[in-house]
Design an enzyme around this catalytic site. Structure first.
Site, PDB file in Angstrom:
ATOM      1  N   ASP A  10      -9.134  12.519   4.917  1.00 60.48           N
ATOM      2  CA  ASP A  10      -9.049  11.199   5.526  1.00 60.48           C
ATOM      3  C   ASP A  10      -7.631  10.639   5.363  1.00 60.48           C
ATOM      4  O   ASP A  10      -6.843  11.135   4.548  1.00 60.48           O
ATOM      5  CB  ASP A  10     -10.074  10.285   4.845  1.00 60.48           C
ATOM      6  N   ASP A  12      -6.383   6.544   5.915  1.00 55.27           N
ATOM      7  CA  ASP A  12      -6.298   5.230   5.283  1.00 55.27           C
ATOM      8  C   ASP A  12      -7.278   5.116   4.118  1.00 55.27           C
ATOM      9  O   ASP A  12      -8.479   5.347   4.281  1.00 55.27           O
ATOM     10  CB  ASP A  12      -6.565   4.126   6.305  1.00 55.27           C
ATOM     11  N   ASP A 208     -12.072   8.455   0.875  1.00 56.55           N
ATOM     12  CA  ASP A 208     -12.296   7.316  -0.022  1.00 56.55           C
ATOM     13  C   ASP A 208     -13.539   6.517   0.339  1.00 56.55           C
ATOM     14  O   ASP A 208     -13.948   5.646  -0.424  1.00 56.55           O
ATOM     15  CB  ASP A 208     -11.092   6.371   0.049  1.00 56.55           C
TER      16      ASP A 208
END
Length: 259
Positions: A10, A12, A208
């Site tokens: 991922d 951001d 995240d």
């Protein structure tokens, strides 16, 4: 910890937080590059071309990769449609340049009336007329595709509408659900595996956000690594029935095969 042949990662919250650098993320990518371990950044952003993602990583976060390392939901959408009926190539699109170019590069052409597909993504200049054309086309039989279900996007002003909010309006108007491509759906993950030319057991998904990144891995049967540098917290993950395969506070804690 297993030795993985490839990594799906991922952006951001994992590589950076908004405009804030995550130093461990840069070190993590450099470790992968030193060991020639293939990786793809898998992002739900359908508005940008891969080169824009590469430029952002280089200029703002000193992370240096190539367009071959970037897989957007726009590319996944184009790959998915290209794998369907070869005779169907007309599309009406609500979306930005990144989505339209990805579709064009796969041999699709754009029409406003009687398309084979209606593809809806984030569009910063969306209008009632665009919604009208999309609704009428879907009602007439076009297959309805949504790039990703993210209802909001964070920016410096707060949470603004995301692609999922735009798609939801068309779903409401047509009373039809879109086929979603991006995380947490498995379609983007399967297409990313195709790009890497690897099997599910060869790779791990790093992110995240449990609801998008980790759920995408779980939905596709891919091992997952949740890093606590962004959205999800240990308290939230503790409540989940299906846990990530691994969790770390920092990507510095993650050991690659030859570390």
């Amino acid at each position: 910890m297993r030795n993985y042949k490839g990594y799906l990662i991922d952006l951001d919250g994992t590589m950076y937080r908004g405009k804030e650098k995550i130093p461990a993320a840069k070190r993590f990518i450099e470790r992968l590059q030193e060991r020639n371990i293939p990786f793809l950044f898998v992002t739900n952003n359908s508005t940008q071309e891969p080169q824009a993602v590469v430029n952002n990583l280089a200029h703002n976060f000193n992370i240096h990769v190539t367009t071959d390392n970037v897989y957007t939901t726009a590319l996944a959408t184009a790959d998915y449609l290209a794998s369907q009926d070869k005779k169907k190539r007309s599309v009406y699109t609500i979306g930005e340049f990144g989505l339209k170019k990805a579709l064009f590069d796969k041999g699709f052409y754009f029409v406003e009336h009687n398309p084979d597909y209606v593809v809806v993504g984030l569009d910063y200049d969306v209008t009632y007329h665009k919604f009208e054309l999309a609704t009428l086309a879907i009602k007439a039989g076009a297959k309805f595709i949504g790039t990703n279900a993210d209802t909001n996007l964070p920016n410096e002003r707060g949470l603004v509408p995301g692609a999922g909010s735009i798609i939801a309006l068309v779903e409401c108007a047509t009373q039809q659900k879109a086929t979603y491509i991006g995380k947490p759906e498995s379609i983007i993950m399967k297409k990313a595996l195709n790009r890497l030319e690897m099997e599910k057991g060869d790779v791990i998904m790093v992110g995240d956000n449990y609801m998008t990144d980790i759920s995408a891995g779980i939905n596709c049967g891919i091992d997952t690594l949740l890093v606590y540098t962004g959205v999800s917290t240990p308290e939230q993950v503790k409540e989940k029935k299906i846990k990530p395969t691994y969790t770390v506070n920092s990507l510095d804690e993650w050991t690659l095969g030859n570390d």
